[in-house]
Design a protein around this motif. Sequence first.
Motif, mmCIF file in Angstrom:
data_model
loop_
_atom_site.group_PDB
_atom_site.id
_atom_site.type_symbol
_atom_site.label_atom_id
_atom_site.label_comp_id
_atom_site.label_asym_id
_atom_site.label_seq_id
_atom_site.Cartn_x
_atom_site.Cartn_y
_atom_site.Cartn_z
ATOM 1 N N ASN A 10 0.902 -1.723 -0.489
ATOM 2 C CA ASN A 10 -0.223 0.315 -0.089
ATOM 3 C C ASN A 10 0.896 0.905 0.320
ATOM 4 O O ASN A 10 0.232 2.268 -0.307
ATOM 5 N N GLU A 20 5.839 -6.087 -10.240
ATOM 6 C CA GLU A 20 4.366 -5.804 -8.949
ATOM 7 C C GLU A 20 3.541 -6.003 -10.757
ATOM 8 O O GLU A 20 4.148 -5.343 -11.184
ATOM 9 N N ASP A 21 2.883 -6.768 -9.718
ATOM 10 C CA ASP A 21 1.553 -6.760 -11.078
ATOM 11 C C ASP A 21 0.336 -6.851 -10.824
ATOM 12 O O ASP A 21 0.460 -6.028 -9.653
ATOM 13 N N GLU A 22 -0.453 -6.871 -10.698
ATOM 14 C CA GLU A 22 -1.966 -6.732 -10.345
ATOM 15 C C GLU A 22 -2.142 -7.766 -9.158
ATOM 16 O O GLU A 22 -2.825 -6.906 -8.371
ATOM 17 N N HIS A 23 -1.646 -8.723 -9.127
ATOM 18 C CA HIS A 23 -2.064 -9.615 -7.684
ATOM 19 C C HIS A 23 -0.534 -10.059 -7.054
ATOM 20 O O HIS A 23 -1.070 -10.404 -5.454
ATOM 21 N N TYR A 24 0.692 -9.837 -7.827
ATOM 22 C CA TYR A 24 1.531 -10.012 -7.047
ATOM 23 C C TYR A 24 2.520 -8.632 -6.782
ATOM 24 O O TYR A 24 2.792 -7.959 -7.599
ATOM 25 N N TYR A 25 3.842 -8.594 -6.195
ATOM 26 C CA TYR A 25 4.305 -7.995 -5.431
ATOM 27 C C TYR A 25 6.225 -8.477 -4.732
ATOM 28 O O TYR A 25 6.034 -9.444 -4.112
ATOM 29 N N LYS A 43 -0.656 -9.684 -3.134
ATOM 30 C CA LYS A 43 -1.039 -8.405 -2.842
ATOM 31 C C LYS A 43 -2.479 -8.848 -1.625
ATOM 32 O O LYS A 43 -2.426 -7.819 -0.536
ATOM 33 N N GLN A 44 -2.750 -10.028 -1.850
ATOM 34 C CA GLN A 44 -3.995 -10.304 -0.979
ATOM 35 C C GLN A 44 -3.417 -10.577 0.288
ATOM 36 O O GLN A 44 -2.503 -11.144 -0.079
#
Length: 129
Positions: A10, A20-25, A43-44
Motif C-alpha cells: 500500500n 509488481e503486477d495486479e496480484h503480486y509484489y 497482494k491479497q
Amino acid sequence: MASIFTKIVNGEIPSYKIAEDEHYYAFLDINPNAIGHTLCIPKQEVDKIFDLSEEAYIGLMRFSRKIAIAIEKAIPCKRVGLTVIGLEVPHAHVHLIPLNEMDNMNFKNKQQLSSEEFQEIVKKIQAEL
C-alpha cells in the motif's frame, strides 16, 4: 491489523521494489541472507501459503519463477533457492535466495547493505525482467 507486507504493498512503508503486477509484489529482503534475496508476496493478505486459492498459489509460483530467473541472470550465484517458512510475518511469502553455498539458506547469516547497494541490486534485477 494489516501486516507489514500489506503496508509495503500500500506504500505505507518503503521497499526496494523489484516488480509488481495486479496480484503480486516482489521486493528485496532488508535483512538478506545473500545479496539479491527477494521476497515475493500476493497482494491479497493471506497468512499461510496453503490458504491461498489454488489459482493464487499457482500465480504466486509463476510470478516467483519469473523473478528468480531474473535474479539468477543479475546476481552471480550457482542457483536461486526457494523457501517458504512463513513464521515471521503473517502474510504468505516466498523467499528467493541466490545460492553459492548451503549456508546462504541459513537465516542466521545476514548481509549488511547500504541503501545505495540495495538500489543497485534492484536495477540489476529489473534489467533482467
